[in-house]
Scaffold this motif. Structure first.
Motif, mmCIF file in Angstrom:
data_model
loop_
_atom_site.group_PDB
_atom_site.id
_atom_site.type_symbol
_atom_site.label_atom_id
_atom_site.label_comp_id
_atom_site.label_asym_id
_atom_site.label_seq_id
_atom_site.Cartn_x
_atom_site.Cartn_y
_atom_site.Cartn_z
ATOM 1 N N ILE A 50 0.841 -1.198 0.000
ATOM 2 C CA ILE A 50 0.000 0.000 0.000
ATOM 3 C C ILE A 50 0.879 1.252 0.000
ATOM 4 N N ALA A 51 1.895 1.268 0.860
ATOM 5 C CA ALA A 51 2.804 2.411 0.921
ATOM 6 C C ALA A 51 3.529 2.585 -0.412
ATOM 7 N N ARG A 52 3.979 1.481 -0.998
ATOM 8 C CA ARG A 52 4.677 1.553 -2.286
ATOM 9 C C ARG A 52 3.778 2.118 -3.369
ATOM 10 N N ASP A 53 2.541 1.677 -3.410
ATOM 11 C CA ASP A 53 1.596 2.189 -4.404
ATOM 12 C C ASP A 53 1.393 3.694 -4.236
ATOM 13 N N LEU A 54 1.247 4.122 -3.001
ATOM 14 C CA LEU A 54 1.078 5.558 -2.742
ATOM 15 C C LEU A 54 2.337 6.344 -3.104
ATOM 16 N N MET A 55 3.485 5.761 -2.807
ATOM 17 C CA MET A 55 4.744 6.424 -3.149
ATOM 18 C C MET A 55 4.922 6.546 -4.661
ATOM 19 N N LEU A 56 4.499 5.531 -5.398
ATOM 20 C CA LEU A 56 4.563 5.592 -6.858
ATOM 21 C C LEU A 56 3.639 6.683 -7.401
ATOM 22 N N LYS A 57 2.459 6.790 -6.814
ATOM 23 C CA LYS A 57 1.528 7.861 -7.220
ATOM 24 C C LYS A 57 2.109 9.232 -6.882
ATOM 25 N N GLN A 58 2.726 9.318 -5.724
ATOM 26 C CA GLN A 58 3.368 10.569 -5.308
ATOM 27 C C GLN A 58 4.488 10.926 -6.283
ATOM 28 N N ARG A 59 5.290 9.942 -6.663
ATOM 29 C CA ARG A 59 6.380 10.193 -7.605
ATOM 30 C C ARG A 59 5.844 10.690 -8.946
ATOM 31 N N ASP A 60 4.751 10.079 -9.422
ATOM 32 C CA ASP A 60 4.147 10.527 -10.677
ATOM 33 C C ASP A 60 3.693 11.981 -10.584
ATOM 34 N N ALA A 61 3.070 12.327 -9.470
ATOM 35 C CA ALA A 61 2.608 13.705 -9.272
ATOM 36 C C ALA A 61 3.787 14.673 -9.208
ATOM 37 N N MET A 62 4.840 14.255 -8.523
ATOM 38 C CA MET A 62 6.019 15.100 -8.408
ATOM 39 C C MET A 62 6.704 15.281 -9.763
ATOM 40 N N GLU A 63 6.742 14.237 -10.565
ATOM 41 C CA GLU A 63 7.319 14.333 -11.910
ATOM 42 C C GLU A 63 6.505 15.304 -12.768
#
Length: 85
Positions: A50-63
């Motif tokens: 769950i944390a990894r999925d959220l972190m991936l979404k966060q990374r996409d938003a940051m990119e």
């Protein structure tokens, strides 16, 4: 550059310097997020699915945010080449 080194730029009266600080801070945070995602065993916390999925979404938003800042910098004539890792 480290986050602490962006303080003077962030507090500047010149919006271009504040813009650069915002960009540099984003690049630093994005780099640290990528490091945690690429090497979960080195993270200081447990990364479950769950944390990894959220972190991936966060990374996409940051990119996406980074791309927006780069486009704005181009329009404003702000050179970010020395600040991109």
């Amino acid at each position: 550059m480290k986050l602490v080194e962006t303080v003077n730029l962030m507090c500047s009266r010149d919006f271009k310097e504040r813009f650069i600080a915002e960009y540099v801070q984003l690049v630093i945070r994005l780099s640290k997020l990528d490091a945690a995602l690429n090497n979960p065993s080195a993270a200081r916390f447990e990364i479950d699915d769950i944390a990894r999925d959220l972190m991936l979404k966060q990374r996409d938003a940051m990119e996406s945010y980074k791309v927006c800042l780069e486009k704005r910098a181009d329009i404003l004539g702000i050179d970010l080449n020395n600040y991109n890792r």
